[in-house]
Design an enzyme around this catalytic site. Structure first.
Site, short mmCIF file in Angstrom:
data_model
loop_
_atom_site.label_atom_id
_atom_site.label_comp_id
_atom_site.label_asym_id
_atom_site.label_seq_id
_atom_site.Cartn_x
_atom_site.Cartn_y
_atom_site.Cartn_z
N GLU A 440 0.83 -1.22 0.00
CA GLU A 440 0.00 0.00 0.00
C GLU A 440 0.86 1.27 0.00
OE1 GLU A 440 -2.77 -0.58 -0.85
OE2 GLU A 440 -2.95 -2.67 -0.23
N GLY A 441 1.96 1.20 -0.70
CA GLY A 441 2.90 2.32 -0.76
C GLY A 441 3.95 2.17 0.31
#
Length: 595
Positions: A440-441
């Protein structure tokens, strides 16, 4: 052995005395959310997580998922646990009643989510991804798509994924190649390969709904040419049942360091039928709804891991006999003292404890901001809550997961050599926690998002709101001598944040590398300051509790833990401020060939 009991007393304390959950239940949709209802939900969630999910955590890790011929089977017990999970209504506690949900506050959802991720991170991935898909479709889907998919996603009968990453592109989605060809019936034929797709294929639900980023034939290059599509594993029939198989198939599952009971899949789209969500070439905007929800969810995973790590380490430290206290025997009739007598063991435990309790307060406050941003009947209050939420999302994601990983490592260190052995269970926490800093980054990307976007968005208004919130607390409590030990360090920390942001504003325009060089340090600086703010609120609530004369041991323990944070963790902000002002020169001085 690893241990977990839901910290219900602390959860109730945060909800009732620190963030004032009554402000949330006073919002228009939540009039029926009574304290008794909240207590019942927390009690039942605790039973499920402690008695059903946690016992499957280690066995699920040992067995992992099984892949054969495009089919993925989850570990023994997961399917039965998931059936119990959806039968209990846990997938739809915060979803919209319009689509069959219970419509409870997001704040309460955060509390339940913490328990799930503490008990079994791999299991929590399946409903967690589904909730993100639900939110994206609810925000951007056409009514007919919402009616078809949201009730099933909400009740857990169907699950969801998000398909972004491709073999050649991860963070840089502008390089994305998956194609979407328009069809005569208004659908699209989706072709391409996606990797690292959590819950992309499994045996828990009767259908899996993929939210997939792809490019239209005439799309512009880069991120401005990406659209979002909903692609079901089985094409739904008119009566809402899974119908014919679609052209999407799992090509393999990854063999991973951790979260082994969560299927991480390579997904092949071969002319799969899909429908557009949102507007053409604006898919990234729609997907960001899911990504932001997922980033907060991953932050909660960091908190969940940290809580289990702390509980396990504390239990072991009280039980393990080794050496004698430096100030004389504390277990005179035994062969040695429990290791909890040693200052360095206490240091490790208090790092974990002060993080978990402060992060819990910060997380539940963020949950209340979601509720206010969505449901307040005051436009200014909605905007203010959303501004704070946007700013805090990368901070929660990155700091919570960094500290979840650190807490897991500290648990292993507390166990010593026994922590390195699989049968004791804490080495799994280290392996499971590591992914939370990546997906998620990656956390470096979260820092760049904070510095490059969030600090400057709306002319710096969200940052000003956070500074105003904290400075308002300082002003309101500065004259209280009992609060001085919390307020004074907080005031110095907020000053360092302001100085550091000013430094960046003065230097990053001349040299963009200055922003990149400072990003991770600034995120940590702001995170520690936000934690100090929450510890200030915890301390204020604890003093009020002491004044009422009830449960003095609980409140004194809160104050002692807060003092540890203020005196031994928060001083890191001084070094971080110096690191930021050191600039980019030393980072960029070496030629690439010198590495």
């Amino acid at each position: 052995m690893a241990t977990y009991k839901a910290p219900l007393k602390d959860m109730r304390f945060v909800l009732r005395e620190v963030i004032d959950f009554k402000e949330v239940t006073a919002l228009p949709p939540f009039g029926e959310v009574t304290p008794d209802l909240v207590d019942a939900i927390l009690e039942e969630a605790a039973k499920l997580c402690e008695n059903v999910l946690f016992p499957l955590n280690r066995s699920g890790d040992e067995e992992g998922c099984h892949y054969e011929n495009g089919v993925v089977r989850t570990p023994k017990g997961f399917k039965e646990a998931y059936t119990q999970f959806i039968d209990g209504g846990w997938t739809n506690i915060t979803t919209d009643p319009k689509f069959g949900g219970q419509g409870l506050p997001a704040t309460l959802g955060f509390v339940v989510q913490e328990m799930i991720t503490s008990a079994n991170l791999s299991f929590g991935m399946y409903p967690g991804l589904s909730h993100g898909a639900y939110e994206a479709l609810r925000a951007h889907g056409k009514p007919e798509l919402q009616q078809r998919y949201l009730p099933k996603l909400g009740d857990g009968t169907w699950s969801g994924t998000m398909c972004l990453t491709e073999p050649h592109c991860g963070t840089d989605l502008g390089m994305l190649r998956t194609r979407a060809e328009p069809q005569a019936d208004g659908s699209y034929a989706i072709t391409g390969t996606k990797i690292f797709i959590s819950a992309g294929e499994h045996d828990l639900t009767e259908n899996i709904i993929h939210l997939c980023l792809a490019r239209l034939p005439d799309a512009p290059g880069g991120t401005k040419g990406i659209s979002l599509f909903i692609v079901p594993k089985f094409l739904p029939t008119d009566d809402g049942k899974p119908g014919a198989a679609n052209g999407v198939r799992c090509g393999a599952i990854e063999h991973k360091m951790g979260i082994k009971a969560s299927a991480t899949c390579v997904m092949n789209f071969d002319g799969a039928k899909g429908w557009m969500v949102g507007e053409p070439n604006k898919g990234l905007n729609a997907m960001f709804v899911m990504m932001n929800a997922a980033r907060l969810g991953v932050g909660m995973q960091g908190l969940g891991i940290a809580e289990t790590a702390y509980q396990s380490a504390a239990a072991y430290a009280k039980d393990r006999l080794q050496g004698r206290s430096l100030t004389g025997p504390k277990n005179a009739n035994g062969p040695a003292d429990p290791i909890i007598v040693h200052p360095d063991v206490r240091r490790m435990l208090l790092i974990q404890k002060s993080f978990a309790e402060g992060a819990r307060a910060l997380a539940y406050w963020v949950g209340s901001l979601i509720d206010k941003a969505h449901h307040s009947d005051n436009a200014e209050a909605r905007e203010a809550a959303d501004d704070l939420l946007q700013l805090l999302t990368p901070i929660v994601k990155a700091y919570f997961t960094d500290m979840g990983s650190e807490s897991a490592n500290l648990a292993v260190q507390t166990y010593g050599g026994h922590g390195f052995i699989r049968e004791h269970g804490v080495e799994q926490l280290v392996r499971d926690a590591r992914i939370t800093q990546l997906y998620e980054g990656a956390n470096g990307i979260q820092a760049l998002d904070l510095v490059g976007r969030k600090l400057m968005m709306k002319g710096g208004k969200p940052a000003q709101r956070l500074l105003g919130e904290i400075n308002g607390f300082i002003a309101a409590n500065k004259a209280d001598p009992k609060m001085a030990e919390f307020v004074e360090p907080l005031e110095k920390a907020i000053g360092r944040v302001q100085e550091s942001v000013m430094y960046l504003m003065q230097n990053a325009m001349k040299n963009p590398d200055e922003a990149g060089a400072a990003a991770t340090d600034l995120l940590r600086l702001m995170a520690l300051t936000a934690m100090a703010y929450m510890w200030g609120r915890i301390a204020k609530a604890a003093h009020a509790g002491l004044q009422a004369g009830t449960d003095n041991d609980f409140y004194e323990t809160k104050l002692a833990t807060g003092r540890f944070f203020a005196r031994r963790v928060l001083p890191q902000t001084t070094a971080l401020a110096h690191q930021i002002k050191a600039g980019s020169e030393t980072l960029m001085a070496l030629k690439a060939e010198a590495f």
